[in-house]
Design an enzyme around this catalytic site. Structure first.
Site, PDB file in Angstrom:
ATOM      1  CD  GLU A 266      -3.084  -0.978   0.233  1.00 19.28           C
ATOM      2  OE1 GLU A 266      -3.128   0.042  -0.485  1.00 19.28           O
ATOM      3  OE2 GLU A 266      -3.919  -1.904   0.156  1.00 19.28           O
ATOM      4  NE  ARG A 270      -3.841   2.818  -0.494  1.00 18.43           N
ATOM      5  CZ  ARG A 270      -5.091   2.736  -0.077  1.00 18.43           C
ATOM      6  NH1 ARG A 270      -5.734   3.813   0.302  1.00 18.43           N
ATOM      7  NH2 ARG A 270      -5.710   1.577   0.001  1.00 18.43           N
ATOM      8  CG  ASP A 399      -5.818  -7.202  -7.498  1.00 15.52           C
ATOM      9  OD1 ASP A 399      -4.757  -7.464  -6.934  1.00 15.52           O
ATOM     10  OD2 ASP A 399      -6.719  -6.512  -6.972  1.00 15.52           O
ATOM     11  CD  GLU A 533     -11.005  -1.738  -7.965  1.00 12.77           C
ATOM     12  OE1 GLU A 533     -12.182  -1.465  -7.602  1.00 12.77           O
ATOM     13  OE2 GLU A 533     -10.010  -1.548  -7.243  1.00 12.77           O
ATOM     14  CB  THR A 619      -2.127  -1.077  -9.138  1.00 12.32           C
ATOM     15  OG1 THR A 619      -3.367  -1.767  -9.059  1.00 12.32           O
ATOM     16  CG2 THR A 619      -1.542  -0.912  -7.745  1.00 12.32           C
TER      17      THR A 619
HETATM   18  C1  DMJ Z   1      -6.517   0.427  -4.833  1.00  5.97           C
HETATM   19  O1  DMJ Z   1      -5.759   0.772  -3.727  1.00  5.97           O
HETATM   20  C2  DMJ Z   1      -5.661  -0.189  -5.880  1.00  5.97           C
HETATM   21  O2  DMJ Z   1      -6.330  -0.125  -7.084  1.00  5.97           O
HETATM   22  C3  DMJ Z   1      -5.289  -1.601  -5.590  1.00  5.97           C
HETATM   23  O3  DMJ Z   1      -4.613  -2.218  -6.654  1.00  5.97           O
HETATM   24  C4  DMJ Z   1      -6.469  -2.444  -5.233  1.00  5.97           C
HETATM   25  N1  DMJ Z   1      -7.635  -1.739  -4.903  1.00  5.97           N
HETATM   26  C5  DMJ Z   1      -7.665  -0.444  -4.393  1.00  5.97           C
HETATM   27  C6  DMJ Z   1      -8.975   0.239  -4.701  1.00  5.97           C
HETATM   28  O4  DMJ Z   1     -10.056  -0.575  -4.789  1.00  5.97           O
END
Ligand code: DMJ
Length: 641
Positions: A266, A270, A399, A533, A619
């Site tokens: 995370e 982020r 994912d 998503e 992501t």
């Molecule tokens: C986000 O923090 C990112 O997209 C991560 O890959 C998975 N999902 C959350 C949001 O749903």
């Protein structure tokens, strides 16, 4: 310390330092001083031991060792099936025995001299008064602090900045679309302003309680996750005052030397992703510096027997561990497999290969492992290098690993063929084993669990529609049309999961079981927490097809968010999308500003804003430039221009 301390070398017993009674004000200093003294003694003992041991070692271990470095990067430290090995080390044998003897003698003399010096220093220390020793400790402390500061301030080497195309603008020609885009910008303002008032500096906002919020992924830290996550969205929307406000907070407050256990994944997607994107867009050096400082703090997480990082790391101590709930103490595929993009950029910007090596090491290790049915299980034990439970999903836990294989290739200007091959292989296996059509004709991605296919798809897996579309160009045997179609089918299924609810917002997870299609069954799966998503997939499909249905579906979602998630203090998730009177969960997730609103804004912008042949989104929707290395320019950065 009241017992006499034994000095190992001479066997003499010496009394402890008498520093007066351990009354409160002196107590800590007394302890530290004694510790320091003991440390010196231990050091002397250690040197003595090394000195002695040197003579008892077999001859071969005394030979000089050379580390090839690069080999160490490319070949895993531990191969689960073959045991430990270290191919990067080789020995010098040969006729030059005499030279080795001289070298040994030189080393012996050095050890002897060091040892005597340490003893002398210890004796000198004993002669000094308490005040003198204290002053020395203080000087040493100041030196360390000073060194750390200098290190923090040390400028990073200038590197050619990729050609940055389309970092602002994107005004659509159509008036109706322009209004929609303005509306999304207004929603961003509402989310940001309320966070600014009620949650500033906290990780997230509770929009109903009107106060800060955080979760265990950020440990107990207040690292302003929303600020960092939102910066690039503010930038592309032209909200420059807000951007500067965020930048100021980061300059003055964002500190990573905190005793806090955070999620490596995370924090990477982020914070490091957010800071890097902010750096590339604005050219402000501070973002790059902060990203690198933080990355250094994550590196200890890789100190495992296999080099597969722990899920969590304490930013201060560097101690790592895994989530208690993960199968057999495993690390998670979507976590350790979602570092590549950011780490490649870190190496690029710092000139330090350490980041690149860490992620390439993970890749090499994964390449060597057997995959049941060609599928990657979600759990991998970082101690043994063995898979945990055989659970495969394109949603949560799996994912973004697949996403980053594709994006590593795109980000390398399509030169990282290894990543593309891994992506193609993985997608083929996924298509064969996990992707099915429901009776009603909806294509869905199930999950492989305990030897059978669970006909359940998570909201998180809906991102894959966009991924298939993004990977269509360059696919094997030129199956671009097929993958674009597959992406469109996933988009349709996910849209159905929204459309079949009372709020027109999608549930966390939905089933395909008999008559049930694209609908959540368990109460615990009916929530919507402002996730991006589905909208992300609409946007990619829009970019590749310009089919107006994607803008229409995106607008439906935006209106539903506005109607059911907006409260006066920001935006909140809802607990049950099938109930027409929503209950709020009172959390404004940072990814709502980083992703959901950014993808919506891009959906109603023209394609020249962040064009996909120049930018790759991490992501968390943070755009990082493609490293067209042949086409970079030192003055390409707007800050330098
Ligand atoms: C986000 O923090 C990112 O997209 C991560 O890959 C998975 N999902 C959350 C949001 O749903």
């Amino acid at each position: 310390m009241t017992t006499p301390v034994l000095l190992p070398l001479s066997g003499r017993r010496i009394p402890p330092l008498n520093l007066g009674p351990p009354s409160f004000p002196h107590h800590r200093a007394t302890l530290r001083l004694s510790e320091k003294f003991i440390l010196l003694l231990i050091l002397s003992a250690f040197i003595t031991l090394c000195f002695g041991a040197f003579f008892f070692l077999p001859d071969s271990s005394k030979h000089k060792r050379f580390d090839l470095g690069l080999e160490d990067v490319l070949i895993p430290h531990v191969d689960a099936s073959k045991g430990a090995k270290n191919p990067g080390v080789f020995l010098i044998h040969g006729p030059d025995e005499h030279r080795h003897r001289e070298e040994e003698e030189r080393l012996r003399n050095k050890i002897r001299a060091d040892h005597e010096k340490a003893l002398e220093e210890a004796k000198e220390k004993l002669k000094k008064s308490r005040e003198e020793i204290r002053a020395e400790i203080q000087t040493e402390k100041n030196k360390v602090v000073q060194e750390m500061k200098t290190k923090e301030k040390k400028p990073l080497p200038p590197v050619p900045i990729p050609n940055l195309v389309g970092i602002d603008g994107g005004d659509p020609e159509d008036n109706d679309i322009r209004k929609k885009r303005e509306k999304i910008k207004e929603m961003m303002k509402h989310a940001w302003d309320n966070y600014r008032i009620y949650g500033w500096g906290h990780n997230e906002l509770r929009p109903i309680a009107r106060k800060g919020h955080s979760t265990n992924i950020f440990g107990n830290s207040q690292m302003g996750a929303t600020i960092v996550d939102a910066l690039d969205t503010l930038y592309i929307m032209g909200l420059h005052d807000e951007f500067r406000d965020g930048q100021k907070w980061i300059e003055n407050n964002l500190d990573f030397s905190v005793n806090s256990e955070v999620s490596v994944f995370e924090v990477n997607i982020r914070f490091i992703g957010g800071l890097l994107a902010a750096y590339y867009l604005s050219g402000e050096e501070i973002f790059k510096i902060k990203a690198v400082q933080l990355a250094e703090k994550l590196l200890p997480a890789f100190n495992t027997p296999t080099g597969i990082p722990w899920a969590m790391v304490n930013l201060k101590s560097g101690v790592g561990r895994n989530w208690g709930w993960a199968s057999a103490g495993s690390s998670i595929l979507a976590e350790f497999g979602t570092l590549h993009m950011e780490f490649v950029h870190l190496s690029y910007l710092t000139g330090d290969p350490v980041y690149y090596r860490k992620v390439m090491h993970i890749r090499k290790l994964l390449q060597k492992m057997d995959r049941p049915n060609g599928l990657y299980p979600n759990y991998l034990n970082p101690r043994t290098g063995r898979w945990g439970q055989y659970h495969t999903s394109v949603g949560g836990l799996g994912d973004s690993f697949y996403e980053y294989l594709l994006k590593a290739w795109l980000m390398s200007d399509k030169t990282d063929h290894e990543a593309r091959k891994m992506y193609d292989d993985a997608i083929e296996a996924i298509e064969k084993h996990l992707i099915k059509k429901s009776r009603g004709g909806l294509t869905f991605i199930g999950e492989w669990k305990n030897g059978h296919l669970e006909k359940k798809m998570g909201h998180l897996a809906c991102f894959a529609g966009g991924m298939f579309a993004l990977g269509a160009d360059g696919s094997r045997m030129d199956r671009a049309g097929h993958y674009l179609e597959l992406g469109a089918e996933i988009a349709r299924t996910c849209h159905e999961s929204y459309d079949r609810t009372a709020l027109k917002l999608g549930p966390e997870s939905f089933k395909f079981d008999g008559a049930v299609e694209a609908v959540a069954v368990r109460q615990a799966e009916k929530y919507y927490i402002l996730r991006p998503e589905v909208i992300e997939t609409y946007w990619y499909l829009w970019r590749f097809t310009h089919d107006p249905r994607y803008r229409q579906w995106g607008w439906e979602a935006a209106l539903a968010i506005e109607k059911y998630c907006r409260v006066s203090g920001g935006f909140s998730g809802v607990k049950d999308v099938y109930s027409s009177t929503p209950t709020h969960d009172d959390v404004q997730q940072s990814f709502f500003l980083a992703e959901t609103l950014k993808y919506l804004y891009l959906l109603f912008s023209s394609d020249d804003l962040l064009p996909l042949d120049h930018w790759v989104f991490n992501t968390e929707a943070h755009p990082l430039p493609v490293l067209h290395l042949a086409n970079t320019t030192l003055s390409g950065n707007p800050a330098v221009r």
